[in-house]
Design a protein around this motif. Structure first.
Motif, PDB file in Angstrom:
ATOM      1  N   LEU A 144     -14.788 114.452  21.141  1.00 21.58           N
ATOM      2  CA  LEU A 144     -13.359 114.754  21.023  1.00 21.58           C
ATOM      3  C   LEU A 144     -12.730 114.109  19.789  1.00 21.58           C
ATOM      4  N   ALA A 145     -13.464 113.238  19.119  1.00 18.85           N
ATOM      5  CA  ALA A 145     -12.913 112.517  17.953  1.00 18.85           C
ATOM      6  C   ALA A 145     -13.011 113.383  16.693  1.00 18.85           C
ATOM      7  N   ASP A 146     -12.139 113.083  15.737  1.00 19.60           N
ATOM      8  CA  ASP A 146     -12.106 113.806  14.461  1.00 19.60           C
ATOM      9  C   ASP A 146     -13.257 113.329  13.577  1.00 19.60           C
ATOM     10  N   ILE A 147     -14.157 114.239  13.227  1.00 17.84           N
ATOM     11  CA  ILE A 147     -15.327 113.859  12.425  1.00 17.84           C
ATOM     12  C   ILE A 147     -14.918 113.327  11.060  1.00 17.84           C
ATOM     13  N   GLN A 148     -13.753 113.765  10.552  1.00 16.93           N
ATOM     14  CA  GLN A 148     -13.295 113.304   9.233  1.00 16.93           C
ATOM     15  C   GLN A 148     -12.942 111.821   9.229  1.00 16.93           C
ATOM     16  N   ARG A 149     -12.772 111.255  10.416  1.00 23.06           N
ATOM     17  CA  ARG A 149     -12.421 109.830  10.500  1.00 23.06           C
ATOM     18  C   ARG A 149     -13.629 108.945  10.792  1.00 23.06           C
ATOM     19  N   GLN A 150     -14.810 109.536  10.886  1.00 19.74           N
ATOM     20  CA  GLN A 150     -16.007 108.722  11.082  1.00 19.74           C
ATOM     21  C   GLN A 150     -16.247 107.853   9.852  1.00 19.74           C
ATOM     22  N   PRO A 151     -16.645 106.584  10.044  1.00 18.85           N
ATOM     23  CA  PRO A 151     -16.844 105.685   8.902  1.00 18.85           C
ATOM     24  C   PRO A 151     -17.934 106.180   7.948  1.00 18.85           C
ATOM     25  N   TRP A 152     -17.751 105.866   6.658  1.00 25.16           N
ATOM     26  CA  TRP A 152     -18.818 106.022   5.669  1.00 25.16           C
ATOM     27  C   TRP A 152     -19.744 104.815   5.806  1.00 25.16           C
ATOM     28  N   LEU A 153     -21.041 105.040   5.739  1.00 21.57           N
ATOM     29  CA  LEU A 153     -21.991 103.960   5.981  1.00 21.57           C
ATOM     30  C   LEU A 153     -22.929 103.761   4.796  1.00 21.57           C
ATOM     31  N   GLU A 154     -23.051 102.510   4.376  1.00 22.44           N
ATOM     32  CA  GLU A 154     -24.065 102.111   3.406  1.00 22.44           C
ATOM     33  C   GLU A 154     -25.055 101.189   4.108  1.00 22.44           C
ATOM     34  N   VAL A 155     -26.349 101.482   3.944  1.00 19.46           N
ATOM     35  CA  VAL A 155     -27.411 100.661   4.545  1.00 19.46           C
ATOM     36  C   VAL A 155     -28.193  99.988   3.431  1.00 19.46           C
ATOM     37  N   ARG A 156     -28.295  98.681   3.506  1.00 19.63           N
ATOM     38  CA  ARG A 156     -29.022  97.908   2.497  1.00 19.63           C
ATOM     39  C   ARG A 156     -30.234  97.260   3.169  1.00 19.63           C
ATOM     40  N   VAL A 157     -31.413  97.691   2.754  1.00 17.89           N
ATOM     41  CA  VAL A 157     -32.657  97.258   3.407  1.00 17.89           C
ATOM     42  C   VAL A 157     -33.435  96.348   2.465  1.00 17.89           C
ATOM     43  N   ARG A 158     -33.911  95.225   3.010  1.00 19.39           N
ATOM     44  CA  ARG A 158     -34.738  94.311   2.232  1.00 19.39           C
ATOM     45  C   ARG A 158     -36.208  94.567   2.613  1.00 19.39           C
ATOM     46  N   LEU A 159     -37.005  94.934   1.602  1.00 24.51           N
ATOM     47  CA  LEU A 159     -38.400  95.303   1.841  1.00 24.51           C
ATOM     48  C   LEU A 159     -39.352  94.392   1.078  1.00 24.51           C
TER      49      LEU A 159
END
Length: 414
Positions: free
Chosen positions: A309-324
């Motif tokens: 029911l939530a507005d998809i336009q308000r979903q957070p932008w996500l950055e993932v930083r992985v240490r390998l």
């Protein structure tokens, strides 16, 4: 007299390929409501209106729709817009004759008279108060490109040329104003000592060589509305010299502080108060990491599930930083699989190799930096170091900066 100070809208900006129009629309709707509620006399927009010199049509529509809406709801509002280093000065000025009918002044460039003197008259704008009386004068200083402030009359020193422009304009303003009228400067510049964001502010010239001293704005200036730096801040701790900052976070490095406009009140020439108005964040920017992959996958699993029911336009932008420790060919697949059904929008995966020596060219303790984390100047400096085995000299860096600026401005003419 009451002013609203804002800057660095960057209309048309995208975040790693993702459109930000919804967020800009939310900000402009909020700003219209604030204008209606508080009825300021003046709105100052201190440059970087657009993100590029050739902004998308939708971004231009956003600006002009806002100006029309603001004028319709508040016919006595004066709006002053200047060009920033991301803008095309000629594009900002192109609709100026039409915008003046909406009490909006658009300044993109400084011009010089036939005798070599600064055309100060076009940069000095009257600021009426609610009664229609001129309560102050605005000194409009769009971003000053080297070609505009160097040459036969001013010499080749960029900072000296800028200083001369400020001196002449302030002198003209002091000659024009009457007792009790405030002088308000609006400028797009990097002031010395300003706090810079990590990866979202394009260097004006090269490094900090362009940083301007606060002394350019003498005590006769009641308030200085600055643009360019995205974090709200005072310059030299002075209440009257301010960056309002950008209205939305333009990169993940800008998520740690609240974005705002500034509400400025003057009594005659006296600055009474500068109060921040916090801007609601329509879309959050969320960063996970840096951490080892196993830990990252656990954190992703804990993210909230999608609410249908939530507005998809308000979903957070996500950055993932992985240490390998070593490359993971299926890294993206693992991250995207962990995000299935999660109420976030992935925009970037950044891999940092902290290494065990198994990867050629990456030694213990080093980090593999991705290209989008480097500025053109940093890339040039690294290429020079690789080719010649020495640090690039300052003059070559300046020459590169001028070439880069020429490329960026190639398509400036609308």
């Amino acid at each position: 007299m009451r002013l609203f100070h804002t800057s660095d809208w960057h209309l048309g900006q995208n975040l790693h390929g993702q459109d930000r129009d919804f967020e800009h629309a939310c900000f402009l709707e909020w700003l219209l409501r604030q204008l209606k509620l508080d009825q300021p006399d003046v709105l100052l927009i201190a440059g970087d209106i657009f993100d590029t010199v050739n902004p998308p049509v939708k971004a231009q529509e956003r600006l002009y729709e806002f100006i029309v809406s603001a004028h319709e709801q508040q016919p006595l509002l004066t709006i002053v817009i200047i060009a920033g280093n991301h803008d095309s000065g000629s594009r900002i000025e192109l609709p100026a004759p039409l915008m003046r009918r909406l009490r909006t002044h658009a300044l993109g460039r400084v011009l010089w008279l036939d005798d070599g003197q600064l055309d100060a008259e076009r940069l000095l704008l009257p600021l009426p108060d609610a009664s229609g009386e001129i309560a102050g004068w605005c000194l409009a200083l769009p971003f000053l490109r080297p070609a505009e402030v160097t040459g036969a009359q001013l010499g080749d020193n960029y900072l000296r040329g800028i200083g001369q422009v400020h001196e002449w304009l302030i002198e003209a303003a002091n000659a024009k104003r009457k007792p009790g009228q405030a002088l308000i400067a609006i400028s797009h510049a990097h002031m010395a000592g300003g706090s810079v964001s990590e990866d979202s502010e394009r260097s004006l010239i090269i490094g900090n060589a362009e940083a301007l001293p606060a002394s350019l704005f003498g005590p006769s200036i009641s308030y200085v509305a600055l643009g360019h730096l995205h974090k709200p801040q005072k310059v030299n701790g002075e209440e009257r010299i301010r960056y309002s900052g950008s209205p939305i976070p333009l990169s993940f490095s800008e998520i740690g502080y609240q974005h705002q406009i500034l509400d400025v009140t003057l009594d005659g020439e006296t600055l009474v108060s500068v109060e921040p108005k916090l801007i609601p964040r329509a879309v959050n920017l969320q960063r996970i990491g840096p951490a080892p992959l196993a830990e990252i996958l656990l954190q992703l699993a804990d993210l909230p599930n999608i609410d249908l029911l939530a507005d998809i336009q308000r979903q957070p932008w996500l950055e993932v930083r992985v240490r390998l420790d070593e490359p993971q060919p299926d890294l993206r697949h693992q991250v995207e699989s962990a995000l299935q059904g999660k109420a976030v929008r992935l925009v970037r995966i950044a891999a940092e190799y902290a290494g065990n020596g198994s990867r050629e060219g990456v030694e213990d303790g080093t980090t593999l930096i991705e290209l989008d984390q480097l500025t053109p100047q940093e890339l040039f400096s690294r290429a020079w170091q690789d080719s010649y085995g020495s640090e690039v000299d300052e003059q070559t860096l300046k020459d590169f900066a001028e070439l880069l600026q020429d490329v960026q401005m190639e398509s400036e003419q609308p």
